[in-house]
Design an enzyme around this catalytic site. Structure first.
Site, PDB file in Angstrom:
ATOM      1  N   ARG A   1       4.636 -13.001   9.904  1.00 14.00           N
ATOM      2  CA  ARG A   1       5.330 -11.761   9.591  1.00 14.00           C
ATOM      3  C   ARG A   1       6.628 -11.681  10.385  1.00 14.00           C
ATOM      4  O   ARG A   1       6.812 -12.384  11.379  1.00 14.00           O
ATOM      5  CB  ARG A   1       4.433 -10.553   9.849  1.00 14.00           C
ATOM      6  CG  ARG A   1       4.080 -10.320  11.296  1.00 14.00           C
ATOM      7  CD  ARG A   1       2.958  -9.284  11.429  1.00 14.00           C
ATOM      8  NE  ARG A   1       3.365  -7.954  11.045  1.00 14.00           N
ATOM      9  CZ  ARG A   1       2.749  -7.224  10.106  1.00 14.00           C
ATOM     10  NH1 ARG A   1       1.720  -7.688   9.460  1.00 14.00           N
ATOM     11  NH2 ARG A   1       3.169  -6.020   9.827  1.00 14.00           N
TER      12      ARG A   1
ATOM     13  N   LYS B   1       3.546   0.607  10.181  1.00 13.86           N
ATOM     14  CA  LYS B   1       3.658   1.826   9.385  1.00 13.86           C
ATOM     15  C   LYS B   1       3.125   3.029  10.143  1.00 13.86           C
ATOM     16  O   LYS B   1       3.609   4.142   9.954  1.00 13.86           O
ATOM     17  CB  LYS B   1       2.907   1.662   8.072  1.00 13.86           C
ATOM     18  CG  LYS B   1       3.839   1.273   6.942  1.00 13.86           C
ATOM     19  CD  LYS B   1       3.144   1.454   5.614  1.00 13.86           C
ATOM     20  CE  LYS B   1       3.095   0.124   4.895  1.00 13.86           C
ATOM     21  NZ  LYS B   1       2.175   0.124   3.777  1.00 13.86           N
TER      22      LYS B   1
ATOM     23  N   GLU C   1       0.876  -1.165   0.000  1.00 11.29           N
ATOM     24  CA  GLU C   1       0.000   0.000   0.000  1.00 11.29           C
ATOM     25  C   GLU C   1       0.916   1.218   0.000  1.00 11.29           C
ATOM     26  O   GLU C   1       1.790   1.315   0.869  1.00 11.29           O
ATOM     27  CB  GLU C   1      -0.865  -0.029   1.268  1.00 11.29           C
ATOM     28  CG  GLU C   1      -1.997   0.935   1.243  1.00 11.29           C
ATOM     29  CD  GLU C   1      -2.830   0.864   2.523  1.00 11.29           C
ATOM     30  OE1 GLU C   1      -3.448   1.864   2.860  1.00 11.29           O
ATOM     31  OE2 GLU C   1      -2.846  -0.206   3.176  1.00 11.29           O
TER      32      GLU C   1
HETATM   33  P1  ATP Z   1       0.355  -1.624   7.931  1.00 13.53           P
HETATM   34  O1  ATP Z   1       1.485  -1.603   8.927  1.00 13.53           O
HETATM   35  O2  ATP Z   1      -0.152  -0.257   7.609  1.00 13.53           O
HETATM   36  O3  ATP Z   1      -0.702  -2.655   8.202  1.00 13.53           O
HETATM   37  P2  ATP Z   1       1.632  -3.298   6.032  1.00 13.53           P
HETATM   38  O4  ATP Z   1       2.947  -3.352   6.723  1.00 13.53           O
HETATM   39  O5  ATP Z   1       0.737  -4.462   6.025  1.00 13.53           O
HETATM   40  O6  ATP Z   1       0.887  -2.022   6.530  1.00 13.53           O
HETATM   41  P3  ATP Z   1       1.477  -3.248   3.163  1.00 13.53           P
HETATM   42  O7  ATP Z   1       1.933  -2.195   2.259  1.00 13.53           O
HETATM   43  O8  ATP Z   1       0.032  -3.597   3.150  1.00 13.53           O
HETATM   44  O9  ATP Z   1       1.925  -2.793   4.573  1.00 13.53           O
HETATM   45  O10 ATP Z   1       2.351  -4.537   2.965  1.00 13.53           O
HETATM   46  C1  ATP Z   1       2.669  -5.087   1.727  1.00 13.53           C
HETATM   47  C2  ATP Z   1       2.977  -6.549   1.880  1.00 13.53           C
HETATM   48  O11 ATP Z   1       4.058  -6.733   2.785  1.00 13.53           O
HETATM   49  C3  ATP Z   1       1.797  -7.305   2.430  1.00 13.53           C
HETATM   50  O12 ATP Z   1       1.592  -8.472   1.651  1.00 13.53           O
HETATM   51  C4  ATP Z   1       2.199  -7.645   3.824  1.00 13.53           C
HETATM   52  O13 ATP Z   1       1.652  -8.877   4.212  1.00 13.53           O
HETATM   53  C5  ATP Z   1       3.715  -7.701   3.753  1.00 13.53           C
HETATM   54  N1  ATP Z   1       4.289  -7.342   5.043  1.00 13.53           N
HETATM   55  C6  ATP Z   1       4.081  -6.208   5.734  1.00 13.53           C
HETATM   56  N2  ATP Z   1       4.723  -6.238   6.912  1.00 13.53           N
HETATM   57  C7  ATP Z   1       5.370  -7.424   6.967  1.00 13.53           C
HETATM   58  C8  ATP Z   1       6.210  -8.058   7.942  1.00 13.53           C
HETATM   59  N3  ATP Z   1       6.520  -7.461   9.103  1.00 13.53           N
HETATM   60  N4  ATP Z   1       6.693  -9.287   7.660  1.00 13.53           N
HETATM   61  C9  ATP Z   1       6.393  -9.878   6.490  1.00 13.53           C
HETATM   62  N5  ATP Z   1       5.616  -9.351   5.543  1.00 13.53           N
HETATM   63  C10 ATP Z   1       5.091  -8.129   5.765  1.00 13.53           C
HETATM   64 MG    MG Z   2      -1.422  -3.832   5.023  1.00 13.08          MG
END
Ligand code: ATP
Ligand code: MG
Length: 563
Positions: free
Chosen positions: A264, A274, A38
């Site tokens: 994650r 974020k 995003e």
């Molecule tokens: P927010 O913190 O706002 O929920 P997000 O970290 O999920 O956002 P996105 O831009 O939606 O941010 O993430 C893009 C992709 O990265 C998604 O498929 C998400 O599952 C993956 N992702 C995000 N954070 C992690 C993490 N800590 N470990 C592994 N994958 C991640």
């Molecule tokens: Mg997200």
């Protein structure tokens, strides 16, 4: 691209096993994955795990991976983030080729599918407010209640939805919801919202739309449009999978992707949400998203951490289904291991103390050969100038040293790296009694750092010629958070490490560092790994510390060193 984890071994984890099974059974002929950020922030080390997984799998199985911007929410999105995300994915070593997409590319198709659900009696326009919808939703232990608008006729729903699109209603006045089951055990199935009215220009579609699909309504269908075979996401979406499947089952999508969830990445001494990272930037606790203390890819890059070390770290973590906390020391040890192998060595003095070599002629200079990287003969050598006045590190001298101090002290002899043995013959102090200069003699017979008579010294010091030195500013970075799990006890901002940045303005570099290439990390001998900041110039060199040579935190925490 380079290897993703430093080994040629075939990776085995539950997702790759699933893919192998799907290819073998003929359920899929090839593999298509996607990385769907995003664009509301910069990428962090958690995203790197997802990138390495999705792009890595596509590479290993000869498929492709789409970089898809999940830009369904115009409120928080900025072009700056889109550019930064693309730069970071490339830097990490991955290439989406022709496969750059935006969820907003599919707005018209998604809209048509929403009408399809209305036609099938599976979606309705609801006039309840956001609060009322929440209130009707029920809880984990209580079923939800039907909205009074749930029974609207298909024709009325279609008419209202078209008028929503046409901009006839105020923001928030109506939503489109799926008609599934308000008593479902899984709250995600209790008539989730599909569309909201939001008058906000979108970075890509401008003012064309005033209704926007929700993440849930856009995500799976975008996967289906792109013919994604394995939609890989983090565990918090496990509960959304039944809804993902419901859309795929109830819409005439061109393909039927499946979702798989993995754990994650969480890292100690860091925050990866974020929302929190945005707060650190907006409230100026750090110098932007790429502050070298941030766990963002741009922060790591600015700090001098090589992309290969991040890929190595992610490869070692593996992929599994249990959430866990990974110690940042593990990442640091991957960085040290790589840099120890690859980084060239140079000499720099961070807190200079002047040394005068009394028996070395004024104005004379000897250029002494110095090996660039003892771990890699191909890195060659350079010369370092030896002159009458030198700098050594202030902490390498003690006037009244304890027994175990093997560096310089009155009457003691040490080796100057790549140069000579020197013996301290005297000390000059200022009125305050501080040592401002030390006097030494050198032994010309020890050129290169060995005594022909076989005598030994216990200490080897780094040094820089005073007359040839390049003055520089050096920033010493440390963990942004002093505690391993910031925010656990209280607000996470209270855990910020007050010592996370120290700026040294009077450092002295050996002359070969005057035009050191941007972005190239090196070792300052005995001090650590450093990299020029993007703001560094020839006239004003500015280096950031990438990492100390050893893990100083392990000692503090009483833990064994990471390596
Ligand atoms: P927010 O913190 O706002 O929920 P997000 O970290 O999920 O956002 P996105 O831009 O939606 O941010 O993430 C893009 C992709 O990265 C998604 O498929 C998400 O599952 C993956 N992702 C995000 N954070 C992690 C993490 N800590 N470990 C592994 N994958 C991640
Ligand atoms: Mg997200």
């Amino acid at each position: 691209m380079a290897d993703t984890d430093g080994t040629a071994e075939e990776k085995r984890d539950f997702i790759r096993e699933q893919i192998r099974a799907d290819l073998q059974s003929g359920r899929h002929q090839g593999v298509v994955t996607r990385f769907p950020p995003e664009p509301n922030g910069y990428l962090h080390i958690g995203h790197a795990k997802s990138i390495c997984l999705n792009f890595g799998i596509a590479q290993e199985f000869g498929g492709h991976c789409t970089l898809r911007f999940d830009d369904t929410n115009p409120a928080k999105e900025e072009l700056e983030f889109i550019d930064a995300i693309m730069a970071d994915v490339k830097w990490l070593g991955f290439d989406w080729g022709q496969n750059l997409r935006h969820a907003s590319d599919y707005f018209e198709q998604l809209y048509q599918w929403a009408e399809h659900l209305i036609d099938a009696g599976k979606a309705y326009v609801d006039d309840l407010s956001a609060d009322e919808i929440r209130e009707h939703r029920g809880t984990l232990t209580e079923p939800g209640r039907n909205s009074p608008y749930r029974g609207r006729a298909q024709a009325e729903n279609l008419d209202l939805f078209r008028r929503m699109r046409a901009g006839e209603f105020a923001d928030g006045a109506k939503v489109l919801r799926a008609k599934i089951d308000m008593a479902a055990g899984n709250i995600n199935l209790r008539d989730p919202v599909l569309y909201r009215i939001q008058r906000k220009p979108h970075p890509r579609t401008g003012a064309i739309w005033c209704i926007y699909p929700t993440y849930d309504f856009a995500h799976g269908q975008s996967d289906a449009i792109e013919a994604v075979t394995h939609s890989i996401c983090t565990l918090e979406f496990e509960d959304h999978r039944p809804l993902y499947d419901w859309f795929i089952d109830n819409l005439p999508t061109p393909s039927k992707p499946r979702q798989y969830e993995f754990a994650r990445l969480n890292l100690t001494h860091a925050v990866l949400s974020k929302r929190r990272l945005t707060q650190l930037v907006q409230e100026r606790h750090v110098d932007g998203w790429d502050d070298p203390r941030m766990p963002t890819l741009s922060g790591f890059r600015r700090r001098g951490i090589p992309a290969a070390a991040i890929r190595d770290f992610i490869g070692r973590l593996g992929v599994n289904k249990t959430d866990s906390m990974v110690e940042v020391q593990m990442l640091e040890s991957c960085v040290r291991e790589l840099l120890n192998k690859d980084a060239e060595r140079r000499m720099a003095v961070l807190r200079p103390l002047k040394v005068v070599i009394e028996n070395f002629q004024e104005g004379a200079r000897k250029d002494l050969p110095a090996v660039n990287n003892p771990e890699n003969p191909d890195a060659g050598s350079r010369t370092v100038p030896f002159t009458r006045e030198l700098y050594i590190e202030r902490e390498d001298f003690m006037e009244d040293p304890p027994k175990k101090f093997f560096r310089l002290a009155p009457g003691r002899e040490v080796r100057l790296r790549w140069a000579y043995f020197v013996t301290c013959t005297g000390v000059i102090k200022n009125d305050a009694g501080e040592v401002t200069e030390i006097r030494c003699t050198y032994d010309p017979a020890t050129k290169g750092g060995d005594a022909p008579d076989g005598r030994k010294v216990k200490g080897t010091l780094h040094w820089v010629s005073a007359s040839a030195a390049v003055p520089a500013t050096v920033r010493l970075y440390d963990h942004l958070f002093a505690t391993p799990t910031p925010g656990k006890q209280h607000d996470f901002l209270q855990d910020i490490n007050p010592m996370s940045l120290e700026v040294l303005g009077n450092c002295m570099l050996e002359p070969s560092l005057a035009d050191w290439p941007a972005g190239k990390t090196l070792q300052f001998e005995r001090l650590g790994y450093f990299c020029p900041d993007p703001a560094s110039t020839q006239g004003n060199p500015l280096f950031n510390r990438t990492m100390t040579l050893r893990d100083t935190w392990a000692k503090i925490a009483g833990q064994p060193s990471a390596k």
